[in-house]
Design a protein around this motif. Structure first.
Motif, short mmCIF file in Angstrom:
data_model
loop_
_atom_site.label_atom_id
_atom_site.label_comp_id
_atom_site.label_asym_id
_atom_site.label_seq_id
_atom_site.Cartn_x
_atom_site.Cartn_y
_atom_site.Cartn_z
N ASP A 47 74.79 -22.89 122.16
CA ASP A 47 73.79 -23.25 121.16
C ASP A 47 74.52 -23.61 119.87
OD1 ASP A 47 70.95 -22.93 119.86
OD2 ASP A 47 72.29 -21.66 118.67
N ALA A 48 73.96 -24.54 119.10
CA ALA A 48 74.65 -25.03 117.91
C ALA A 48 74.94 -23.91 116.92
CB ALA A 48 73.82 -26.13 117.25
N ASN A 50 71.14 -31.48 119.92
CA ASN A 50 71.72 -30.47 119.03
C ASN A 50 73.18 -30.82 118.79
OD1 ASN A 50 69.37 -28.87 118.84
ND2 ASN A 50 69.81 -27.97 120.84
#
Length: 815
Positions: A698-699, A643
């Motif tokens: 998280d991206a 990611n």
């Protein structure tokens, strides 16, 4: 007379997209007036710079324009701008990207008073949707558009070019919108108003992989530098001297490649067929052929490949392009004057033979007026209600007929765009040789299962068209094709240059059938090129364009950015060229031939480096994922597997906000780090700090946190992610339509729209020969008996022939 010399264009705001759109008008003689603040368009300060300190990027985007300074603080600034707009035909507005201190102007009042004004506004993401307010750059948009994550080493980070791409793609789309509006005004109606999303315009490069993701699922991953799913030899390889671009996509090409390298044991290795172990197979195969390629130079292999009709090409350096005579003679590379400095840049690639574009020009100094021929025929002005209202149901190209001899991606995208804008496009295939995007497998099993009707990629590129089959190699088929051409405005083909002439359907023949005909050949290298007989795909065009030589880090091999970059770019340039020719034909009744060399269409992406080399300046370094202007700038790993997010600080204020978010208030307060040059000295440290922060998130969360404080950031998406992208869904960009054999499937909309909603897609892609009867009877007045006879003789049909049936048919027709 230059074909667009009757037009006056005003360009406000600052963006590469609107600058390039306006330059395309200037290329054909329009009077383009660029409005700038006293300190000038910010793009004037964009690297790389010539030895005299001129921006090579600004030069490419703006030669042959006039520059008009309007100080927003001066008395009557708005009145002066309003007067300039009232005196133009087309207003190109980039203020949503960068206002560039443009004075306020009441556009609603101006458009009410001058209803024939054509208006184009550009924004990063459109006026509404979850991304509408995001801070963006070229690279963050490409990340979100699925154009970064699949490029580079398996372990990462993804590799991408500096910011010289989305502006060219969006500029082409903007020109298509505005030029189609000019064409519509030659019929009737008022000025059209368009909005252009730079993000959505970039998806022209992602559509193919989106269609494959829809068909195959979540199978695409980054599989290494110069490698692309599904694992065919489509990449760049080292030769004894230089680098060689290789594209092998059919069984015949693979066998010829193995024969050339004396590897008979690999001839039956099906490397072009997607499967779960394609990468493992490619690893094994490459270990066999890579050493063989080092036995000869890239140019020696190129010569050998031409004999065997294999799509291979030497990978050009920028210096190679400047030395090639055939790039300068037709006008792909043209002289440009930057103040007192003489250089070269990329000219217009829309090579119209009767009404050619300008061959170079001058970059305006701040406030400098270019001389303009007094041939203007003003389109704007007050008008009656009947003549000024745009019929919302009438698309700008309604009434235009196109005969489409193209296959694959580039040509079909050109004609699909014409169809989307209202043209009646008749696609001609043959049951013997249908569009190869239906599949290259000709086995009985493939044909019995009608797999040639189930390719999503074909459906993406051929919607809104009617389809007919004709065997053009036989006299009856050729005669029927000529009869269709007689009633058409445009013919498009992207075959090799000799195919249609050998069939008796070349321009010199067809112009006798239809004197007002516009015919465009979309070959790889051009009809007059020394390499006119070379086989090529979109990947070949990128490999030979010079672009891979400037991507990646110093010491790395040249880096490809896309599996078939040149296809979409060729298609958009082809559409732009046809529209210019149509404007000329509508006012003069004259048709013409367009010789579009698709490899030249890729050269604008390398334009700044071409200018730097030509002026004797030091070539800029290869930046990897860094940037020539912005520090920091890169692609950073996020939590989870593979990611990534692109993050950049474009100015001092953004840098300070980023430093605070990273927990480094000392950086934010340090006056010695205010400039990009100073920060470049600790760029490694800054990048490690950013990645330590992104790795804990998280991206999408990282993007949300960064954007919340106004920092440019974009998640590196995969093509499959775009099928469910929340912003695209909110804007109804992906339309669900029904088609035989594959059922409901998504279709990407045009990135240009006249209202808040995209144009609805009218019809799904035709099945093979779907409209045979409709066209042969309705347009050519053939009887049922005549149509039945054509079917019995195999001149028309609805079922693809297998290899065995093809051999039998050839024997029968020759006997």
């Amino acid at each position: 007379m230059e074909v667009l010399s009757h037009l006056r264009v005003v360009e406000i705001g600052s963006s590469a997209a609107t600058s390039y759109c306006a330059r395309l008008f200037a290329d054909f003689g329009a009077d383009v007036r660029k409005i700038e603040p006293p300190e000038g368009d910010g793009l004037r300060r964009s690297p790389p710079f010539t030895s005299a300190g001129q921006s090579a990027w600004f030069a490419f985007l703006n030669f042959n324009k006039s520059s008009i300074i309007i100080d927003p603080g001066a008395p009557q600034a708005s009145t002066r701008l309003t007067a300039l707009i009232e005196d133009c035909d087309i207003l190109i507005d980039g203020r949503d990207v960068d206002a560039a201190d443009c004075p306020d102007v009441d556009l609603a009042s101006v458009r009410q008073l001058y209803p024939k004004l054509i208006y184009l506004e550009t924004s990063w993401f459109g006026r509404h949707g979850p991304y509408a307010g995001l801070t963006a750059t070229d690279s963050t948009v490409r990340a979100l558009a699925g154009l970064i994550k699949l490029v580079g080493p398996v372990e990462g980070p993804p590799v991408h070019a500096p910011d010289f791409q989305t502006g060219i793609l969006a500029g082409l789309w903007g020109f298509i919108a505005a030029a189609s509006s000019v064409l519509a005004q030659t019929q009737a109606g008022g000025g059209r108003s368009w909005s252009l999303s730079i993000f959505e315009s970039s998806l022209a490069l992602s559509e193919y992989l989106m269609s494959e993701a829809f068909a195959c699922g979540d199978v695409m991953r980054r599989i290494g530098t110069n490698r692309f799913w599904p694992g065919s030899p489509v990449g760049i390889y080292e030769a004894r001297k230089g680098w060689l671009g290789v594209t092998v996509v059919t069984p015949g090409q693979w066998r010829a490649f193995c024969d050339m390298l004396d590897l008979p044991e690999l001839r039956d290795e099906p490397v072009w067929i997607p499967s779960e172990d394609c990468l493992k197979r490619l690893d094994q195969v490459e270990r066999r052929f890579i050493p063989k390629l080092k036995a000869r130079t890239a140019h020696e292999w190129f010569a050998e490949g031409r004999k065997r009709r294999i799509p291979i090409v030497p990978v050009s350096q920028i210096s190679d392009l400047l030395q090639e005579r055939e790039k300068k003679v037709p006008g792909a590379i043209v002289p440009v004057l930057l103040g007192e400095e003489e250089g070269l840049t990329v000219g217009s690639v829309q090579r119209l033979t009767l009404t050619p574009p300008r061959r170079g020009g001058k970059v305006p100094a701040l406030g400098e007026q270019q001389s303009v021929k007094n041939t203007r025929r003003k389109l704007t002005g007050t008008a009656s209600a009947s003549s000024s209202c745009v019929d919302a149901t009438r698309r700008p190209l309604q009434g235009i007929r196109v005969i489409d001899f193209s296959m694959g991606w580039a040509g079909p995208l050109c004609t699909r765009t014409l169809a989307d804008l209202g043209a009646d496009v008749i696609k001609i295939e043959a049951i013997q040789y249908p569009d190869w995007w239906r599949g290259v497998d000709r086995t009985p099993a493939y044909i019995d299962a009608q797999m040639y009707e189930k390719r999503a990629r074909f459906c993406f590129m051929n919607r809104n068209k009617r389809g007919i089959t004709l065997d053009l190699s036989r006299p009856q088929g050729c005669t029927l094709a000529k009869r269709l051409v007689a009633g058409a405005d445009i013919v498009v083909d992207n075959y090799s240059v000799d195919v249609l002439p050998k069939l008796g359907l070349g321009y010199e023949v067809l112009r006798t059938v239809n004197t007002r005909l516009i015919m465009m050949s979309m070959s790889a290298f051009g009809t007059d090129s020394a390499y006119r007989d070379c086989r090529a795909y979109g990947s070949t065009l990128e490999q030979g364009s010079g672009l891979p030589s400037v991507i990646g880090s110093s010491g790395d091999p040249p880096v490809m950015s896309h599996i078939a970059f040149g296809d979409a770019v060729g298609g958009l340039n082809g559409c732009a060229a046809v529209l210019v020719a149509l404007i000329h034909a509508r006012t003069t009744g004259q048709g013409q031939f367009i010789d579009l060399a698709q490899i030249e269409c890729m050269m604008p992406f390398a334009a700044p480096w071409i200018t730097i080399h030509s002026t004797g300046g030091m070539p800029p370094p290869r930046y990897g994922s860094r940037h020539p202007q912005f520090v920091p700038h890169g692609c950073f790993r996020c939590a989870g597997e593979d990611n990534w997010i692109v993050v950049t600080a474009t100015d001092e204020d953004m840098w300070q906000r980023l430093a605070m978010l990273l927990g480094r208030p000392d950086w934010a307060a340090d006056p010695s780090l205010r400039s990009e040059e100073a920060r470049r000295g600790i760029e490694d440290v800054i990048e490690r700090t950013i990645e330590a922060w992104t790795l804990t998130r998280d991206a999408d969360q990282a993007m949300s946190d960064l954007q919340a404080v106004g920092i440019a950031a974009g998640v590196a998406r995969l093509p499959i992610d775009l099928l469910n992208d929340r912003h695209l869904r909110s804007r109804a960009f992906l339309q669900e339509i029904e088609r035989a054999f594959i059922g409901r499937h998504p279709q990407p909309s045009l990135p240009i729209r006249e209202g808040s909603e995209p144009y609805p897609i009218r019809t799904a892609a035709p099945t093979l020969g779907q409209h045979n009867r409709e066209i042969l009877s309705g347009l050519l007045d053939l009887s049922d008996a005549e149509i039945a006879q054509l079917s019995r003789e195999g001149i028309i049909g609805t079922t693809m022939l297998s290899d065995g049936e093809l051999v039998t048919t050839k024997k029968a027709s020759s006997g």
